[in-house]
Design a protein around this motif. Structure first.
Motif: not given
Length: 94
Positions: A67-91
């Motif tokens: 499992q230690k050797l296969r870790r690279d194939k099993i676990e993939t990490v994807t970084f998604t840049p944070a977009s500008s925060p969308a306006e949340s609806p006002s209460p």
């Protein structure tokens, strides 16, 4: 008035001390064993159990290393840049 031992008391106590000395002269001391005692035999069931435990540990260690050797194939990490925060609806105000 002080007590002084009588000659009979002195002789008697010295005689008893001498008897004690001779009494302890013949005490037999424990002797070290001449041969190593044989170990108790181990039953076959105990040996089988130890073998099963040893094999189980070996299989777990093998699985962990695979499992230690296969870790690279099993676990993939994807970084998604944070977009500008969308306006949340006002209460809502009623």
């Amino acid at each position: 008035m002080s007590w002084t031992p009588s000659p009979l008391y002195i002789w008697n106590s010295a005689h008893l001390r001498g008897q004690d000395r001779h009494r302890y002269l013949h005490v037999s001391l424990p002797k070290p064993p001449t041969e190593e005692p044989e170990p108790a035999p181990v039953s076959k069931n105990v040996l089988r159990l130890l073998l099963v435990i040893l094999i189980a540990f070996g299989l777990v260690a093998l699985y962990a290393n695979v499992q230690k050797l296969r870790r690279d194939k099993i676990e993939t990490v994807t970084f998604t840049p944070a977009s500008s925060p969308a306006e949340s609806p006002s209460p809502r105000v009623p």
